[in-house]
Design a protein around this motif. Structure first.
Motif, PDB file in Angstrom:
ATOM      1  N   MET A 169      -1.982   6.416   0.010  1.00 46.06           N
ATOM      2  CA  MET A 169      -3.287   5.750  -0.115  1.00 46.06           C
ATOM      3  C   MET A 169      -3.744   5.120   1.191  1.00 46.06           C
ATOM      4  O   MET A 169      -4.686   4.322   1.202  1.00 46.06           O
ATOM      5  CB  MET A 169      -3.216   4.685  -1.222  1.00 46.06           C
ATOM      6  N   ILE A 210       0.847  -1.187   0.000  1.00 45.15           N
ATOM      7  CA  ILE A 210       0.000   0.000   0.000  1.00 45.15           C
ATOM      8  C   ILE A 210       0.887   1.244   0.000  1.00 45.15           C
ATOM      9  O   ILE A 210       1.761   1.377   0.859  1.00 45.15           O
ATOM     10  CB  ILE A 210      -0.962   0.006   1.224  1.00 45.15           C
ATOM     11  N   THR A 214      -5.896  -5.850  -6.845  1.00 47.86           N
ATOM     12  CA  THR A 214      -5.587  -4.433  -6.581  1.00 47.86           C
ATOM     13  C   THR A 214      -4.232  -3.978  -7.096  1.00 47.86           C
ATOM     14  O   THR A 214      -3.887  -2.813  -6.927  1.00 47.86           O
ATOM     15  CB  THR A 214      -5.622  -4.164  -5.065  1.00 47.86           C
ATOM     16  N   SER A 263      -5.928   4.935   3.856  1.00 49.49           N
ATOM     17  CA  SER A 263      -7.245   5.476   4.196  1.00 49.49           C
ATOM     18  C   SER A 263      -8.068   4.365   4.821  1.00 49.49           C
ATOM     19  O   SER A 263      -7.720   3.179   4.736  1.00 49.49           O
ATOM     20  CB  SER A 263      -7.952   6.007   2.946  1.00 49.49           C
ATOM     21  N   GLU A 282     -10.925   3.210   3.857  1.00 48.86           N
ATOM     22  CA  GLU A 282     -11.469   2.306   2.843  1.00 48.86           C
ATOM     23  C   GLU A 282     -10.406   1.319   2.372  1.00 48.86           C
ATOM     24  O   GLU A 282     -10.660   0.119   2.261  1.00 48.86           O
ATOM     25  CB  GLU A 282     -11.998   3.110   1.644  1.00 48.86           C
ATOM     26  N   ARG A 283      -9.201   1.830   2.082  1.00 42.47           N
ATOM     27  CA  ARG A 283      -8.132   0.990   1.572  1.00 42.47           C
ATOM     28  C   ARG A 283      -7.686  -0.020   2.631  1.00 42.47           C
ATOM     29  O   ARG A 283      -7.492  -1.201   2.330  1.00 42.47           O
ATOM     30  CB  ARG A 283      -6.957   1.883   1.158  1.00 42.47           C
ATOM     31  N   GLN A 288     -10.321  -2.715   3.033  1.00 39.20           N
ATOM     32  CA  GLN A 288     -10.294  -3.664   1.921  1.00 39.20           C
ATOM     33  C   GLN A 288      -9.162  -4.670   2.071  1.00 39.20           C
ATOM     34  O   GLN A 288      -9.360  -5.879   1.928  1.00 39.20           O
ATOM     35  CB  GLN A 288     -10.147  -2.880   0.615  1.00 39.20           C
TER      36      GLN A 288
END
Length: 775
Positions: free
Chosen positions: A110, A106, A151, A112, A114-115, A118
């Motif tokens: 990025m 990651i 991803t 966050s 949400e990330r 996930q």
């Protein structure tokens, strides 16, 4: 999101990164027990002691980096999914991390809720699911790959022991215009025309454990990482790999290269512009100042005198601004060069004070100088830049002081056998500087306040340039100030000590001979600028000399062939044959003694490299425009006297004057004090040792051994001074300085050649000298 508490390990030495991950977990709705480690060893210990649902791993760690953690953790059978944290754009690191056992990656930008949600859910789901799909066991590598395929912009592949693809997945396949099903079951040899996975690279990886290759395919660029799979006997039985599409990165790299090339080209244009500006602007200012001086010496009314004086002061102020801008540009372009020449410190200090005494008297301000008794008489450094710094500090002190005093104190801060650290303090009882402006006073275009600019003028560049000049020479400057009470600037600068035996007699000659000089000289002025010629001719007339004029190099050569001149004043910038080409023609093509005529270069390009170039090209000395009339006169007389001494020596020995001599043994004879044995031994030693020293210099230069270059130049330098070889002594000084400081290295080869060529000619002169002594 989930009532179950999860265990998370964050291995990151950056507290902000840890806080961001914890906050993202909390915002995503996880109930998490978070463990933290700030280095790889602590992280490994925690990771092996506890079972974690997810490990977040940073690359940059104290001790072992993130790769070190992964290799150790996986080698000790660590099973927890590891999420690799990387900076934006570092997909290369991410791919290598995945090949070393990371489950996903990651970018920091990025992180966050949400990330994080996930990634954590995906990894937990993969861990909790049975290790079978449709009754078939997952391989360990495929289990890891399944967690990241959705991803990541990569292609993950696996090749069996027969060279056949049994895994081909990833978002990166989209750019290849193929489908995974069309690849699975095919040999790496069958797909070589449309896949970046190449047979030769596959073979290399089998025999070299790991392999990385770069491949261009259909106008796209790929980087392929291969990692062999081995059996219990360490025999290769397959291959895992990652393909990264590097096209965008390649495009960005090319754009960056283009930007850098444009920047370098722009810098060259800027430097050329500044050089031309230096010549085109400084020259008319120089003319205004000199013509004003000439007018001030004529009969004028009081009102006319006042106006002319104002013109001179205005031109002087403009010149200061131009010089400041040029200096700032050179500093920013890292082109600032410093001389390392001996000078008499007390003479410089008195000269600086004398410059400002009239201004102090005009304002009825007391101006004093005090220096310590143990101050060295001679030191080595850049006297011009030291004067510039002290001039600026004293100018400001007098400008902002309306009553009281300005004083300069100089003392030794530290000293050893080779170096001394000298403190210069300039204090005043002026308006002072507010506390909140003390930190910004050295910034470019900054002054103590807007009202200062309006009331006193100036650009705000002076102190900024002073600070940079001081720091570039390894020194420091400190300011203490109180509003309405005054300011004190303290400068500390390092200089090289000069021993008594190192003092160059040529540098200690006073201007007494110039002051009492009454002989009429004939000067050739080579200058294409009408006003410049007029100013110089007026000066020459005032000195009772005679002058002829040439407006270009070809005309100068013709005049020298037809007439006798004692000295040539040679402008550098001229149409047609410039000063360098004209000098080259005189030295190489004219017969003796005309080829040895003293040439004084005149240029508005005020920098050390220009002076060095003038000497290398065969000129005898250099004067920078705008020049002081007395400085120019003294240089002309010095060149004439040197040439006359050499002519006299040749006549006394019954020889016809030929080419210019390369040595001047006056100082060595004074040093020998009629001791012929010492004189002969000194020359003999030079003839024996100099060739080896120059050979050492050339060998070190060839190897780019800059320490060796500096040492070799230092070794030969004093001898060149004793033998009166001023030009190549200066060359040796510059070589030593450049090599020691790793600056201007591209100028060293020409200087070494100059020393070698001059010494080869000097050997002949000195051998003749020894033979004559033996008769």
């Amino acid at each position: 999101m989930s009532d179950k508490q999860i265990k998370i390990l964050i291995i990151d030495d950056d507290e902000v990164d840890r806080m961001m991950i914890e906050r993202a977990l909390k915002t995503a709705g996880f109930t998490a027990e978070v463990f933290n480690a700030t280095d790889s060893d602590t992280g490994i210990k925690l990771a092996l002691e506890e079972k974690f649902d997810c490990i977040f791993l940073d690359y940059n760690l104290p001790g072992k980096n993130g790769f070190g953690f992964l290799e150790t953790y996986r080698s000790r059978n660590g099973k927890s999914p590891v999420i690799f944290i990387t900076a934006h754009g570092n997909e290369k690191l991410a791919a290598e991390a995945i090949s070393k056992g990371a489950s996903n990656y990651i970018p920091k930008n990025m992180i966050s809720s949400e990330r994080i949600s996930q990634i954590v859910k995906y990894n937990m789901q993969s861990m909790q699911e049975s290790a079978t799909v449709k009754g078939l066991p997952f391989s360990e590598n495929e289990l890891k790959l399944e967690t990241v395929i959705a991803t990541t912009p990569f292609i993950f592949f696996s090749i069996d022991q027969n060279g056949t693809f049994d895994l081909f997945k990833g978002k990166g396949i989209e750019n290849l215009q193929v489908t995974p099903s069309a690849i699975l079951g095919k040999s790496v040899f069958e797909t070589k025309d449309y896949l970046p996975v190449q047979p030769a690279d596959y073979k290399n990886a089998l025999f070299n454990n790991k392999f990385r290759s770069s491949v261009e395919l259909n106008n796209r660029f790929y980087e392929v990482h291969y990692s062999p799979v081995v059996d219990h006997e360490n025999n290769p039985i397959g291959m895992n790999g990652v393909v990264m599409d590097m096209t965008e990165i390649k495009i960005q790299e090319q754009e960056l290269k283009n930007t850098l090339a444009l920047s370098r080209e722009t810098q060259k244009v800027k430097e050329l512009f500044l050089a031309n500006m230096s010549h085109e602007i400084r020259t008319p200012i120089h003319n205004i100042m000199n013509l004003t001086d000439i007018l001030l010496k004529t009969e004028t009314t009081e009102e006319q005198f006042k106006y002319l004086d104002a013109v001179k002061k205005s031109a002087g102020s403009l010149l200061v601004i131009i010089n400041d801008i040029l200096d700032l540009s050179k500093i920013e372009a890292q082109k600032m060069k410093f001389e390392n020449r001996q000078f008499k410190l007390t003479d410089l200090l008195h000269a600086v004070i004398e410059t400002f005494q009239p201004r102090a008297d005009e304002k009825k301000i007391k101006l004093t100088l005090k220096y310590a008794e143990d101050l060295p008489e001679y030191i080595k450094g850049d006297s011009i830049r030291l004067s510039q710094v002290l001039n600026n500090l004293l100018s400001n002190a007098i400008k902002f002081t309306h009553e009281g005093e300005v004083k300069m104190a100089v003392l030794i801060a530290e000293k050893n056998e080779k170096f001394c650290l000298i403190t210069f303090k300039v204090s005043d009882t002026g308006i002072g500087i507010p506390q909140h402006n003390l930190t910004s006073i050295f910034d470019s275009f900054s002054q103590a306040g807007d009202d200062i600019t309006r009331k006193y003028g100036g650009t705000g560049l002076g102190l900024s340039i002073c600070k940079k000049l001081i720091e570039l020479q390894g020194g420091m400057i400190v300011l203490e100030s109180t509003p309405n009470k005054g300011s004190t600037f303290t400068v500390k600068l390092p200089f090289e000590n000069i021993g008594v035996t190192e003092i160059n007699s040529a540098d200690t000659i006073t201007n007494a001979s110039a002051i009492s000089f009454t002989q009429e000289l004939k000067i050739l002025v080579v200058e294409d600028n009408d006003i410049n010629r007029m100013v110089i001719n007026i000066m020459i007339r005032d000195w009772k000399f005679k002058a002829d004029n040439a407006t270009n190099g070809s005309a100068a050569i013709d005049l020298i062939e037809q007439n006798h001149y004692d000295v040539v004043l040679m402008d550098i910038e001229m149409p047609g044959l410039n000063g360098y080409k004209t000098t080259e023609h005189i030295r190489k093509n004219l017969p003796a003694p005309k080829n040895a005529i003293p040439i004084l270069a005149m240029t508005a390009h005020a920098n050390t490299s220009e002076k060095e170039k003038c000497l290398i090209e065969g000129m005898n000395d250099y004067v920078s425009k705008p020049f002081d009339a007395e400085v120019l006169k003294n240089k002309i007389i010095a060149l004439y006297n040197t040439a006359s001494e050499r002519s006299s020596e040749n006549k006394n020995s019954g020889k016809e004057l030929s080419t210019e001599k390369f040595t001047n043994l006056t100082f060595l004879k004074q040093l020998a004090d009629n001791n012929e044995s010492f004189f002969k031994d000194f020359i003999t030693l030079f003839l024996q040792n100099a060739p080896q020293s120059i050979n050492d210099l050339e060998l070190s230069l060839e190897k780019k051994d800059w320490h060796g270059v500096s040492q070799a130049a230092h070794k030969i330098k004093p001898t060149l001074s004793y033998l009166g070889m001023k030009e190549i002594h200066l060359a040796a000084v510059n070589i030593e300085t450049y090599a020691r400081n790793r600056v201007n290295l591209d100028e060293i080869p020409a200087l070494v050649k100059k020393i070698k060529d001059t010494c080869n000619s000097a050997y002949i002169e000195l051998e003749k000298e020894l033979k004559e002594l033996s008769i």
